[in-house]
Motif scaffolding. Structure first.
Motif, PDB file in Angstrom:
ATOM      1  N   LYS A  81      67.961  45.726  20.855  1.00 39.29           N
ATOM      2  CA  LYS A  81      68.503  46.365  19.654  1.00 39.29           C
ATOM      3  C   LYS A  81      68.499  47.875  19.805  1.00 39.29           C
ATOM      4  CE  LYS A  81      67.863  46.579  14.631  1.00 39.29           C
ATOM      5  NZ  LYS A  81      67.018  46.122  13.497  1.00 39.29           N
ATOM      6  N   LEU A  82      69.649  48.509  19.549  1.00 38.98           N
ATOM      7  CA  LEU A  82      69.730  49.962  19.589  1.00 38.98           C
ATOM      8  C   LEU A  82      68.964  50.558  18.408  1.00 38.98           C
ATOM      9  CD1 LEU A  82      73.490  50.564  20.522  1.00 38.98           C
ATOM     10  CD2 LEU A  82      71.506  50.499  22.034  1.00 38.98           C
ATOM     11  N   VAL A  83      68.299  51.679  18.671  1.00 41.71           N
ATOM     12  CA  VAL A  83      67.561  52.385  17.629  1.00 41.71           C
ATOM     13  C   VAL A  83      68.386  53.583  17.186  1.00 41.71           C
ATOM     14  CG1 VAL A  83      65.425  53.588  17.036  1.00 41.71           C
ATOM     15  CG2 VAL A  83      65.373  51.648  18.637  1.00 41.71           C
ATOM     16  N   LYS A  84      68.859  53.526  15.961  1.00 45.30           N
ATOM     17  CA  LYS A  84      69.774  54.547  15.449  1.00 45.30           C
ATOM     18  C   LYS A  84      69.220  55.959  15.604  1.00 45.30           C
ATOM     19  CE  LYS A  84      72.379  55.784  11.277  1.00 45.30           C
ATOM     20  NZ  LYS A  84      72.666  55.406   9.857  1.00 45.30           N
ATOM     21  N   GLU A  85      67.936  56.100  15.349  1.00 38.63           N
ATOM     22  CA  GLU A  85      67.322  57.424  15.394  1.00 38.63           C
ATOM     23  C   GLU A  85      67.273  58.010  16.805  1.00 38.63           C
ATOM     24  OE1 GLU A  85      66.478  55.332  11.814  1.00 38.63           O
ATOM     25  OE2 GLU A  85      66.088  54.766  13.913  1.00 38.63           O
ATOM     26  N   ALA A 119      75.377  48.930  23.438  1.00 40.25           N
ATOM     27  CA  ALA A 119      75.017  47.681  22.770  1.00 40.25           C
ATOM     28  C   ALA A 119      75.037  46.507  23.742  1.00 40.25           C
ATOM     29  CB  ALA A 119      75.952  47.421  21.600  1.00 40.25           C
ATOM     30  N   GLN A 120      75.879  46.603  24.760  1.00 41.26           N
ATOM     31  CA  GLN A 120      75.983  45.542  25.767  1.00 41.26           C
ATOM     32  C   GLN A 120      74.969  45.702  26.898  1.00 41.26           C
ATOM     33  OE1 GLN A 120      80.082  45.625  26.986  1.00 41.26           O
ATOM     34  NE2 GLN A 120      80.831  45.105  24.933  1.00 41.26           N
ATOM     35  N   GLY A 121      74.105  46.735  26.779  1.00 38.50           N
ATOM     36  CA  GLY A 121      73.048  46.915  27.765  1.00 38.50           C
ATOM     37  C   GLY A 121      73.391  47.837  28.901  1.00 38.50           C
ATOM     38  N   GLN A 122      74.502  48.528  28.806  1.00 35.38           N
ATOM     39  CA  GLN A 122      74.921  49.421  29.880  1.00 35.38           C
ATOM     40  C   GLN A 122      74.349  50.828  29.687  1.00 35.38           C
ATOM     41  OE1 GLN A 122      79.203  49.342  30.412  1.00 35.38           O
ATOM     42  NE2 GLN A 122      79.320  47.210  29.726  1.00 35.38           N
ATOM     43  N   ASP A 123      74.129  51.514  30.795  1.00 36.84           N
ATOM     44  CA  ASP A 123      73.752  52.926  30.758  1.00 36.84           C
ATOM     45  C   ASP A 123      75.021  53.772  30.713  1.00 36.84           C
ATOM     46  OD1 ASP A 123      71.106  52.171  30.994  1.00 36.84           O
ATOM     47  OD2 ASP A 123      71.093  52.370  33.180  1.00 36.84           O
ATOM     48  N   SER A 182      66.803  51.891  22.919  1.00 35.40           N
ATOM     49  CA  SER A 182      66.750  50.515  22.403  1.00 35.40           C
ATOM     50  C   SER A 182      65.319  50.007  22.400  1.00 35.40           C
ATOM     51  CB  SER A 182      67.632  49.592  23.251  1.00 35.40           C
ATOM     52  OG  SER A 182      67.123  49.500  24.574  1.00 35.40           O
ATOM     53  N   VAL A 183      65.116  48.928  21.697  1.00 35.96           N
ATOM     54  CA  VAL A 183      63.834  48.212  21.733  1.00 35.96           C
ATOM     55  C   VAL A 183      64.127  46.791  22.196  1.00 35.96           C
ATOM     56  CG1 VAL A 183      62.709  49.587  19.961  1.00 35.96           C
ATOM     57  CG2 VAL A 183      64.079  47.612  19.286  1.00 35.96           C
ATOM     58  N   PRO A 184      63.202  46.208  22.947  1.00 35.71           N
ATOM     59  CA  PRO A 184      63.444  44.860  23.470  1.00 35.71           C
ATOM     60  C   PRO A 184      63.663  43.844  22.347  1.00 35.71           C
ATOM     61  CG  PRO A 184      61.581  45.876  24.578  1.00 35.71           C
ATOM     62  CD  PRO A 184      61.923  46.758  23.414  1.00 35.71           C
ATOM     63  N   ALA A 185      64.564  42.919  22.585  1.00 34.68           N
ATOM     64  CA  ALA A 185      64.790  41.837  21.617  1.00 34.68           C
ATOM     65  C   ALA A 185      63.587  40.906  21.579  1.00 34.68           C
ATOM     66  CB  ALA A 185      66.039  41.053  22.002  1.00 34.68           C
ATOM     67  N   ALA A 186      63.424  40.232  20.469  1.00 30.41           N
ATOM     68  CA  ALA A 186      62.348  39.247  20.359  1.00 30.41           C
ATOM     69  C   ALA A 186      62.595  38.111  21.346  1.00 30.41           C
ATOM     70  CB  ALA A 186      62.291  38.706  18.939  1.00 30.41           C
ATOM     71  N   PRO A 187      61.537  37.497  21.857  1.00 30.47           N
ATOM     72  CA  PRO A 187      61.710  36.376  22.780  1.00 30.47           C
ATOM     73  C   PRO A 187      62.518  35.257  22.123  1.00 30.47           C
ATOM     74  CG  PRO A 187      59.407  37.064  22.677  1.00 30.47           C
ATOM     75  CD  PRO A 187      60.123  37.776  21.573  1.00 30.47           C
TER      76      PRO A 187
END
Length: 305
Positions: free
Chosen positions: A159-163, A178-182, A200-205
């Motif tokens: 999940k992207l962190v807006k801040e 959002a798709q995980g690209q740099d 971003s923060v890691p998604a929940a398992p």
């Protein structure tokens, strides 16, 4: 993100007022997955305001009537309602023959495509997969070929962190992140390279639900469902009838709890209660002595994971 189970039936083979044959509905986002389909399941779905047209896949554990006698009626009703979306039916070999025989002799020609996926009930293997879930078979040990099912949510994106996002990013750049690209450095604006991990923060398992249908107590199952978020295990008898349970290839409430404990499950649901038990307090007490995080899988129960 929805991952929700509703119990439609908690009974075993002998009918009982107020207790219905085995059926459960798993909702994962917009996906609806029916697990077993005992007699009257379509009525239970209607009672709980669940649209029959929303069903994506039906999973059948085995060919004892209290687990699938409602399936042909459900398929027929969906035909009468004008369903056009395809339906997948996953189950043990022979189920397709039963359904085609019923359809032939009743002259029911569904107006939608039904795909049958046979399950090797002695294997632990992927039997179904879509964009929302991956489903594994779980070998049960019952009087006839029987499979349980392990539902695993597909991995979610971080999940992207807006801040943490710099100003001025274009919609295309946001989509790439959002798709995980740099993002490479942008000489035109002087913006340095931007790593996806830094914003971003890691998604929940992925969440997991294991449905263990009719089976004699099988400790080896614990390895296949290790750490599962929610475990359903049949508990036809109380432990003082463990010999009867073994003779009929069923389990006791205590044995279900022992499996949940060994598997390090987060929560346990017990069901498939014999009609000899009019009250179920003893089942719950017996299981909670071993595994405190136990609930009764009774009609209408809604569990969010």
């Amino acid at each position: 993100m929805t991952f929700e189970l509703q119990i439609l039936g908690s009974g075993s083979a002998t009918p009982m007022v107020g207790r219905h044959p085995t059926a459960q509905l798993l909702a994962v986002e917009e996906g609806r997955y029916l697990i077993d389909c005992g007699e009257g399941t379509q009525l239970r779905l209607l009672e709980h305001r669940r649209r029959l047209s929303s069903l994506r896949v039906v999973f059948i554990s085995h060919l004892h009537g209290d687990h699938f006698f409602g399936l042909f009626g459900l398929l027929s009703t969906m035909h009468l309602q004008g369903r056009q979306e395809p339906l997948t039916v996953v189950g043990p070999p022979g189920l397709d023959l039963v359904l085609t025989t019923q359809a032939f002799h009743s002259r029911m020609q569904p107006g939608y495509n039904i795909t049958f996926v046979p399950v090797d009930t002695e294997a632990h293997a992927v039997v179904y997969e879509d964009a929302l879930v991956r489903v594994w078979s779980l070998p049960m040990h019952h009087r006839i070929a029987c499979a349980g099912y392990l539902f695993e949510e597909q991995p979610r994106r971080d999940k992207l962190v807006k801040e943490k996002l710099p100003a001025g990013l274009t919609p295309t750049e946001l989509a790439q992140l959002a798709q995980g690209q740099d993002l490479p450095a942008d000489p035109a604006t002087g913006r340095p390279a931007l790593a996806h991990a830094d914003v971003s923060v890691p998604a929940a398992p992925p969440r997991r639900y294991a449905f263990c249908s009719d089976t004699i107590y099988t400790p080896a199952l614990a390895e296949l469902v290790q750490g599962v978020d929610l475990l359903y295990h049949e508990a036809t008898f109380l432990h003082d009838m463990r010999e009867r349970a073994a003779q009929t290839y069923h389990s006791t409430a205590r044995q279900a709890a022992e499996l949940a404990h060994t598997a390090d499950a987060h929560r346990l649901l017990i069901g498939h209660f014999s009609s000899r038990y009019k009250q179920l307090d003893a089942h719950l007490q017996e299981a909670r002595e071993i595994f405190p995080w136990t609930e009764l899988a009774t009609e209408g129960l809604l569990v969010s994971v």
